[in-house]
Design an enzyme around this catalytic site. Structure first.
Site, PDB file in Angstrom:
ATOM      1  N   LYS A 119       0.922  -1.145   0.026  1.00  0.00           N
ATOM      2  CA  LYS A 119      -0.123  -0.053  -0.125  1.00  0.00           C
ATOM      3  C   LYS A 119       1.074   1.335  -0.033  1.00  0.00           C
ATOM      4  CE  LYS A 119      -2.276   1.670   3.854  1.00  0.00           C
ATOM      5  NZ  LYS A 119      -3.325   1.507   4.850  1.00  0.00           N
ATOM      6  N   CYS A 124       3.128  17.352  -6.876  1.00  0.00           N
ATOM      7  CA  CYS A 124       2.654  17.331  -8.187  1.00  0.00           C
ATOM      8  C   CYS A 124       3.624  18.221  -9.342  1.00  0.00           C
ATOM      9  CB  CYS A 124       1.417  18.208  -8.174  1.00  0.00           C
ATOM     10  SG  CYS A 124       0.672  18.743  -9.767  1.00  0.00           S
ATOM     11  N   CYS A 175       0.582  15.547  -5.344  1.00  0.00           N
ATOM     12  CA  CYS A 175      -0.247  14.644  -6.685  1.00  0.00           C
ATOM     13  C   CYS A 175      -1.125  13.694  -6.373  1.00  0.00           C
ATOM     14  CB  CYS A 175       1.015  13.712  -7.117  1.00  0.00           C
ATOM     15  SG  CYS A 175       0.477  12.821  -8.510  1.00  0.00           S
ATOM     16  N   HIS A 180      -0.755  15.560 -14.274  1.00  0.00           N
ATOM     17  CA  HIS A 180      -2.452  15.433 -14.454  1.00  0.00           C
ATOM     18  C   HIS A 180      -3.073  16.117 -15.762  1.00  0.00           C
ATOM     19  CE1 HIS A 180      -1.983  19.157 -11.994  1.00  0.00           C
ATOM     20  NE2 HIS A 180      -3.011  19.583 -12.760  1.00  0.00           N
ATOM     21  N   CYS A 235      -2.899  12.284  -9.212  1.00  0.00           N
ATOM     22  CA  CYS A 235      -3.241  11.443 -10.276  1.00  0.00           C
ATOM     23  C   CYS A 235      -2.015  10.188 -10.648  1.00  0.00           C
ATOM     24  CB  CYS A 235      -2.910  12.395 -11.564  1.00  0.00           C
ATOM     25  SG  CYS A 235      -1.289  12.830 -12.010  1.00  0.00           S
TER      26      CYS A 235
END
Length: 117
Positions: free
Chosen positions: A60, A94, A83, A98, A85
């Site tokens: 995970k 990020c 982020c 995206h 995406c």
């Protein structure tokens, strides 16, 4: 008489038969319905992955960030974007990936942004 001037034989099939006209609409509807159900079942047991390759060896992926770390970053920048995406080359931050992902997939994902007050 036919178009050629000769009388048509009673045993010969009409020359303008259409194969599509012989398909039973109920059978066609049932066939399409069964196909849609099968597609839904296959997708349910094999859903697409939202994470294309970040830390795939882990069971995970849970990115933990301390508030102090975010506060320290906000001292240097007006905003910090994380982020969501899964396509950033600078994950967990990020990098704008995206935008291309959204254009290609029709999705509307964007980053989690922390801003100074």
């Amino acid at each position: 008489p036919g178009c050629s001037g000769r009388p048509k034989s009673k045993s010969s099939p009409p020359s303008n038969t259409m194969a599509a006209a012989s398909i039973d609409p109920v059978s066609l509807t049932i066939g399409i319905g069964v196909g849609v159900i099968l597609m839904a079942v296959v997708r349910r047991f094999n859903p697409p992955h939202c994470n294309p390759g970040i830390m795939k060896g882990e069971p995970k992926v849970a990115t933990m960030c301390k508030v102090k770390d975010v506060e320290d970053l906000l001292k240097e920048k007006p905003a910090v974007a994380y982020c969501r995406c899964w396509r950033s080359k600078n994950f967990p931050f990020c990098d704008g990936s995206h935008a291309g992902y959204n254009k290609a997939s029709g999705d509307n994902t964007g980053p989690l942004v922390f801003k100074k007050e």
